[in-house]
Motif scaffolding. Structure first.
Motif, short mmCIF file in Angstrom:
data_model
loop_
_atom_site.label_atom_id
_atom_site.label_comp_id
_atom_site.label_asym_id
_atom_site.label_seq_id
_atom_site.Cartn_x
_atom_site.Cartn_y
_atom_site.Cartn_z
N LYS A 10 0.85 -1.19 0.00
CA LYS A 10 0.00 0.00 0.00
C LYS A 10 0.88 1.23 0.00
O LYS A 10 1.84 1.33 0.77
CB LYS A 10 -0.91 0.02 1.24
CG LYS A 10 -1.77 1.24 1.39
CD LYS A 10 -2.86 1.30 0.34
CE LYS A 10 -3.76 2.51 0.55
NZ LYS A 10 -4.79 2.61 -0.49
N SER A 11 0.58 2.16 -0.91
CA SER A 11 1.31 3.43 -1.00
C SER A 11 0.33 4.58 -0.93
O SER A 11 -0.84 4.45 -1.31
CB SER A 11 2.09 3.52 -2.30
OG SER A 11 3.08 2.52 -2.38
N TYR A 12 0.82 5.70 -0.45
CA TYR A 12 0.05 6.95 -0.45
C TYR A 12 0.88 7.99 -1.19
O TYR A 12 1.96 8.35 -0.72
CB TYR A 12 -0.23 7.44 0.97
CG TYR A 12 -1.11 6.52 1.77
CD1 TYR A 12 -2.49 6.51 1.59
CD2 TYR A 12 -0.56 5.66 2.72
CE1 TYR A 12 -3.30 5.66 2.33
CE2 TYR A 12 -1.36 4.81 3.47
CZ TYR A 12 -2.73 4.82 3.27
OH TYR A 12 -3.54 3.99 4.01
N GLY A 13 0.39 8.44 -2.34
CA GLY A 13 1.11 9.46 -3.10
C GLY A 13 2.54 9.08 -3.42
O GLY A 13 3.43 9.92 -3.35
N VAL A 17 3.95 2.48 2.21
CA VAL A 17 3.72 2.30 3.64
C VAL A 17 3.83 0.83 4.00
O VAL A 17 4.43 0.46 4.99
CB VAL A 17 2.35 2.89 4.05
CG1 VAL A 17 2.09 2.67 5.52
CG2 VAL A 17 2.29 4.37 3.72
N GLY A 40 3.31 1.53 8.87
CA GLY A 40 2.20 0.83 8.24
C GLY A 40 1.31 0.04 9.18
O GLY A 40 0.40 -0.66 8.72
N THR A 43 -2.26 1.33 8.90
CA THR A 43 -2.73 1.02 7.54
C THR A 43 -3.09 -0.45 7.42
O THR A 43 -4.14 -0.79 6.85
CB THR A 43 -1.64 1.40 6.51
OG1 THR A 43 -1.40 2.81 6.59
CG2 THR A 43 -2.05 1.03 5.10
N ARG A 46 -6.39 -0.95 9.09
CA ARG A 46 -7.50 -0.39 8.29
C ARG A 46 -7.82 -1.29 7.10
O ARG A 46 -8.98 -1.44 6.73
CB ARG A 46 -7.17 1.03 7.85
CG ARG A 46 -7.16 2.02 9.03
CD ARG A 46 -6.85 3.44 8.59
NE ARG A 46 -7.78 3.95 7.61
CZ ARG A 46 -8.99 4.43 7.87
NH1 ARG A 46 -9.43 4.46 9.12
NH2 ARG A 46 -9.76 4.87 6.90
N GLU A 52 -9.71 0.43 4.17
CA GLU A 52 -8.77 0.81 3.11
C GLU A 52 -8.62 -0.40 2.19
O GLU A 52 -8.86 -1.53 2.60
CB GLU A 52 -7.37 1.12 3.68
CG GLU A 52 -7.31 2.25 4.64
CD GLU A 52 -6.84 3.54 4.00
OE1 GLU A 52 -6.46 3.52 2.81
OE2 GLU A 52 -6.87 4.55 4.70
N ASP A 55 -3.03 -1.86 -2.42
CA ASP A 55 -2.72 -1.66 -3.85
C ASP A 55 -2.50 -3.01 -4.53
O ASP A 55 -2.83 -3.18 -5.70
CB ASP A 55 -1.46 -0.79 -4.01
CG ASP A 55 -1.65 0.61 -3.45
OD1 ASP A 55 -2.80 1.09 -3.42
OD2 ASP A 55 -0.64 1.21 -3.04
#
Length: 193
Positions: A10-13, A17, A40, A43, A46, A52, A55
């Motif tokens: 999972k990545s944010y922008g 993470v 993470g 995350t 979640r 969430e 990815d």
């Protein structure tokens, strides 16, 4: 009821993470995520809770699983008592009555605090109210994100004893920054990288 996490990312922008996380979680164990802030843990929680989407990667074993959670924020209705906060999340068929809830919560909270709105409680009392609520709903897996923040040592030991009693043969996933918590829980430490 094994939970199998495979190659979860999972990545944010553009900031990764979670990166290719694989992990098997077996009921009856306390798993303690010990990584630094930003690694993470929240995350992952979640994603497990369905709040969430990863990815990539997959999680097997969540179908039909009842999950209870304690978030970093207490998420209590401030004008309700701790008893009311618990009663409102119980299923309609729950055998627990208000006097049962009060009796259970009084094991980790002062009895006089149970008749007051949670807005009048200290931070540590609110934390214990959130923990008690999470333990009294039906669940197979319990997720707790830094649950002992704001608790003094005696309160923490009492709460840990209560958690252990209520989670026998269940899967518990906790994030903490304190090795002592892992020891008190008899937990399996996990580092996310």
């Amino acid at each position: 009821m094994l939970i199998s996490i495979s190659h979860l990312s999972k990545s944010y922008g553009g900031l990764a993470v979670l990166n290719d996380l694989s992990l098997d979680l077996i009921p009856g164990n306390f798993y303690c995520l010990m990584s630094p802030s930003g690694s993470g843990k929240t995350t992952l929680f979640r994603i497990l809770l369905g709040l969430e989407r990863a990815d990539s990667g997959q999680i097997k074993g969540l179908d039909g699983l009842k999950i209870s959670a304690v978030f970093q924020e207490d998420r209590l209705c401030q004008e309700f008592t701790a008893v009311d906060n618990t009663a409102m999340v119980l299923p309609s068929h729950s055998p627990l009555k208000r006097q049962d809830i009060k009796r259970e919560l009084s094991r980790i909270l002062p009895e006089e605090s149970l008749s007051r709105p949670v807005s009048t409680l200290s931070g540590g009392m609110k934390r214990r109210a959130a923990i008690g609520r999470a333990l009294l709903v039906p669940f197979h897996m319990l997720i707790m994100d830094e649950p002992f923040t704001g608790l003094d040592e005696d309160s923490k030991k009492n709460v840990i004893s209560y958690i252990k009693e209520k989670t026998s043969n269940k899967l518990v996933l906790i994030s903490t920054h304190t090795p002592e918590d892992v020891s008190l829980l008899g937990g399996i430490p996990i580092t996310l990288s």
